[in-house]
Design a protein around this motif. Structure first.
Motif, mmCIF file in Angstrom:
data_model
loop_
_atom_site.group_PDB
_atom_site.id
_atom_site.type_symbol
_atom_site.label_atom_id
_atom_site.label_comp_id
_atom_site.label_asym_id
_atom_site.label_seq_id
_atom_site.Cartn_x
_atom_site.Cartn_y
_atom_site.Cartn_z
ATOM 1 N N ALA A 157 4.134 -47.205 23.267
ATOM 2 C CA ALA A 157 4.064 -48.573 23.781
ATOM 3 C C ALA A 157 5.133 -49.417 23.117
ATOM 4 C CB ALA A 157 2.687 -49.191 23.536
ATOM 5 N N THR A 158 5.577 -50.448 23.842
ATOM 6 C CA THR A 158 6.516 -51.427 23.298
ATOM 7 C C THR A 158 5.986 -52.823 23.605
ATOM 8 O OG1 THR A 158 8.346 -49.911 23.763
ATOM 9 C CG2 THR A 158 8.918 -52.171 23.197
ATOM 10 N N VAL A 159 6.040 -53.700 22.619
ATOM 11 C CA VAL A 159 5.625 -55.094 22.776
ATOM 12 C C VAL A 159 6.842 -55.974 22.515
ATOM 13 C CG1 VAL A 159 4.036 -56.904 22.029
ATOM 14 C CG2 VAL A 159 3.313 -54.493 21.958
ATOM 15 N N TYR A 160 7.192 -56.808 23.505
ATOM 16 C CA TYR A 160 8.323 -57.724 23.394
ATOM 17 C C TYR A 160 7.769 -59.143 23.228
ATOM 18 C CZ TYR A 160 10.599 -53.710 25.626
ATOM 19 O OH TYR A 160 11.032 -52.441 25.942
ATOM 20 N N VAL A 169 3.200 -67.120 15.979
ATOM 21 C CA VAL A 169 2.386 -65.987 16.417
ATOM 22 C C VAL A 169 3.115 -64.669 16.164
ATOM 23 C CG1 VAL A 169 1.384 -64.839 18.436
ATOM 24 C CG2 VAL A 169 1.071 -67.290 18.102
ATOM 25 N N SER A 170 4.419 -64.655 16.415
ATOM 26 C CA SER A 170 5.172 -63.418 16.195
ATOM 27 C C SER A 170 5.149 -63.015 14.732
ATOM 28 C CB SER A 170 6.619 -63.575 16.681
ATOM 29 O OG SER A 170 7.350 -64.466 15.861
ATOM 30 N N GLY A 171 5.182 -64.022 13.848
ATOM 31 C CA GLY A 171 5.075 -63.715 12.426
ATOM 32 C C GLY A 171 3.738 -63.080 12.094
ATOM 33 N N GLU A 172 2.664 -63.587 12.715
ATOM 34 C CA GLU A 172 1.339 -63.005 12.503
ATOM 35 C C GLU A 172 1.272 -61.586 13.064
ATOM 36 O OE1 GLU A 172 -1.777 -65.513 13.971
ATOM 37 O OE2 GLU A 172 -0.722 -67.336 13.360
ATOM 38 N N MET A 173 1.876 -61.375 14.245
ATOM 39 C CA MET A 173 1.856 -60.050 14.845
ATOM 40 C C MET A 173 2.629 -59.045 13.982
ATOM 41 S SD MET A 173 2.378 -61.206 18.832
ATOM 42 C CE MET A 173 2.256 -59.568 19.547
ATOM 43 N N GLU A 174 3.758 -59.486 13.457
ATOM 44 C CA GLU A 174 4.535 -58.610 12.586
ATOM 45 C C GLU A 174 3.777 -58.317 11.298
ATOM 46 O OE1 GLU A 174 9.181 -58.142 11.213
ATOM 47 O OE2 GLU A 174 8.343 -60.159 11.474
ATOM 48 N N VAL A 176 0.538 -58.215 10.973
ATOM 49 C CA VAL A 176 -0.518 -57.255 11.309
ATOM 50 C C VAL A 176 0.047 -55.842 11.331
ATOM 51 C CG1 VAL A 176 -2.048 -56.463 13.154
ATOM 52 C CG2 VAL A 176 -1.958 -58.884 12.574
ATOM 53 N N ALA A 177 1.210 -55.690 11.985
ATOM 54 C CA ALA A 177 1.839 -54.363 12.038
ATOM 55 C C ALA A 177 2.149 -53.862 10.628
ATOM 56 C CB ALA A 177 3.107 -54.415 12.878
ATOM 57 N N ASN A 178 2.667 -54.752 9.807
ATOM 58 C CA ASN A 178 3.025 -54.348 8.448
ATOM 59 C C ASN A 178 1.806 -54.084 7.573
ATOM 60 O OD1 ASN A 178 5.693 -54.658 9.160
ATOM 61 N ND2 ASN A 178 5.917 -56.663 8.203
ATOM 62 N N SER A 179 0.669 -54.710 7.921
ATOM 63 C CA SER A 179 -0.522 -54.578 7.082
ATOM 64 C C SER A 179 -1.095 -53.178 7.091
ATOM 65 C CB SER A 179 -1.600 -55.572 7.526
ATOM 66 O OG SER A 179 -2.143 -55.191 8.794
ATOM 67 N N PHE A 180 -0.880 -52.435 8.168
ATOM 68 C CA PHE A 180 -1.346 -51.050 8.166
ATOM 69 C C PHE A 180 -0.188 -50.060 8.178
ATOM 70 C CE2 PHE A 180 -1.945 -52.586 12.620
ATOM 71 C CZ PHE A 180 -1.000 -51.815 13.259
ATOM 72 N N CYS A 181 0.947 -50.507 7.610
ATOM 73 C CA CYS A 181 2.110 -49.639 7.550
ATOM 74 C C CYS A 181 2.579 -49.480 6.118
ATOM 75 C CB CYS A 181 3.263 -50.217 8.374
ATOM 76 S SG CYS A 181 2.950 -50.231 10.144
ATOM 77 N N VAL A 270 -2.436 -55.569 17.096
ATOM 78 C CA VAL A 270 -1.144 -56.257 17.153
ATOM 79 C C VAL A 270 -1.221 -57.496 18.041
ATOM 80 C CG1 VAL A 270 1.218 -56.043 18.019
ATOM 81 C CG2 VAL A 270 0.252 -54.240 16.594
ATOM 82 N N LEU A 271 -1.990 -57.428 19.124
ATOM 83 C CA LEU A 271 -2.069 -58.543 20.073
ATOM 84 C C LEU A 271 -3.144 -59.571 19.725
ATOM 85 C CD1 LEU A 271 -1.687 -56.629 23.481
ATOM 86 C CD2 LEU A 271 0.067 -57.884 22.227
ATOM 87 N N ARG A 272 -3.971 -59.289 18.734
ATOM 88 C CA ARG A 272 -5.072 -60.198 18.426
ATOM 89 C C ARG A 272 -4.627 -61.618 18.067
ATOM 90 N NH1 ARG A 272 -9.992 -58.958 18.426
ATOM 91 N NH2 ARG A 272 -9.553 -56.722 18.277
ATOM 92 N N PRO A 273 -3.470 -61.831 17.422
ATOM 93 C CA PRO A 273 -3.042 -63.214 17.148
ATOM 94 C C PRO A 273 -2.843 -64.069 18.397
ATOM 95 C CG PRO A 273 -1.864 -61.704 15.708
ATOM 96 C CD PRO A 273 -2.612 -60.852 16.698
ATOM 97 N N LEU A 274 -2.829 -63.463 19.592
ATOM 98 C CA LEU A 274 -2.695 -64.234 20.821
ATOM 99 C C LEU A 274 -4.002 -64.903 21.250
ATOM 100 C CD1 LEU A 274 -0.553 -61.748 22.982
ATOM 101 C CD2 LEU A 274 0.246 -63.822 21.840
ATOM 102 N N GLU A 275 -5.111 -64.530 20.642
ATOM 103 C CA GLU A 275 -6.404 -65.058 21.060
ATOM 104 C C GLU A 275 -6.466 -66.585 21.063
ATOM 105 O OE1 GLU A 275 -9.664 -63.324 18.982
ATOM 106 O OE2 GLU A 275 -9.315 -61.302 19.775
#
Length: 289
Positions: A157-160, A169-174, A176-181, A270-275
């Motif tokens: 999958a790719t998220v743009y 929001v993008s900072g939060e999404m990034e 989140v990605a980094n939090s489990f990486c 990854v998409l949860r910050p959009l809520e």
């Protein structure tokens, strides 16, 4: 704000043209085509979160997404693909798959026409062109097949994420990605996925990360070109904007997983910050969130 969604997975079957249309047996195979074209006006936000595409054995599929953003337009675009009908022994066994995403920038109310949106090849103000191409016929020439490239991965999958309304929001999404990486070495998947014949994009500040979530791998990229183009447009047109030139999202997140469920779980997080923007998770009523 507009949320665009689907009711279920996109299933692509092998398509054989009737003999009256294609009398030559060599040309019986037909490629299914899907195109998305959109203009996002200044201040608007488009969130396009479809379900996964699933290509059946022997299927040919090509899809494009051509999105033009005015200088203050914002976009979230999700694109994902599963290996096929695994229960029937189909894993990356389609004939061909090609996906092209083109994101352009335009000044507010100027220069945006239906023709400019439809033209993927017009390179003016192109902030991102991202292509993924997987073709089983390449294996006939000794080159890696999709199964070779993907290895044990069953879904990608790719998220743009682009535009000033999504800066925080993008900072939060990034995050989140980094939090489990965690940092990690490259895998065979990277070598194939980043190969020009399979995927190409003009992203910068690219980081490759392994997910601590079992069976998932994540990469994040900041697209510096988008930020530069937006700043230049605001300067050249002397446009008034409530956002500074530097206040904008320009993020690409890629996910690969060994199961479709692992990909869904990672995409969900990854998409949860959009809520807060939508009042609910974008996949809430479709069995993912």
């Amino acid at each position: 704000t507009v949320l665009s969604a689907t009711q279920g997975a996109l299933k692509v079957y092998r398509h054989v043209a009737p003999s009256s249309i294609a009398p030559d047996p060599v040309h019986l195979e037909v490629t299914t085509q899907s195109d998305l074209h959109a203009i996002v006006r200044s201040g608007a936000l488009l969130i396009h979160t479809p379900d996964a595409a699933m290509l059946y054995g022997g299927a040919r599929f090509a899809q494009t997404a051509a999105i033009t953003l005015e200088s203050d337009g914002s976009l979230v675009l999700v694109d994902w693909l599963v290996a096929g009908r695994l229960a029937r022994g189909e894993s990356w066994s389609f004939a061909s798959y090609r996906n092209e995403v083109c994101i352009k920038l335009a000044s507010c109310g100027r220069g945006i026409t239906s023709n400019s949106v439809l033209s993927l090849r017009d390179s003016s103000h192109v902030a991102l062109r991202d292509v993924i191409s997987l073709d089983n016929e390449l294996g006939l020439d000794g080159r890696p097949t999709p199964a070779d490239v993907m290895g044990n991965f069953e879904a990608i999958a790719t998220v743009y994420v682009f535009g000033p309304r999504l800066a925080s929001v993008s900072g939060e999404m990034e995050a989140v990605a980094n939090s489990f990486c965690r940092g990690g070495s490259l895998t065979p998947f990277h070598a194939g996925f980043d190969h020009p014949s399979r995927a190409s994009s003009n992203t910068a500040s690219h980081r490759r990360l392994h997910s601590q979530r079992t069976g998932a791998l994540v990469t994040t990229s900041r697209v510096a070109r988008f930020q530069r183009l937006r700043a230049q447009l605001l300067k050249d047109r002397s446009e008034l904007s409530p956002y500074s030139p530097e206040h904008t999202a320009a993020l690409v997140i890629r996910i690969a997983a060994t199961t479709s469920q692992a990909l869904q779980d990672t995409l969900d997080d990854v998409l949860r910050p959009l809520e807060p923007l939508l009042g609910a998770h974008p996949y809430e009523r479709r069995g993912i969130a």
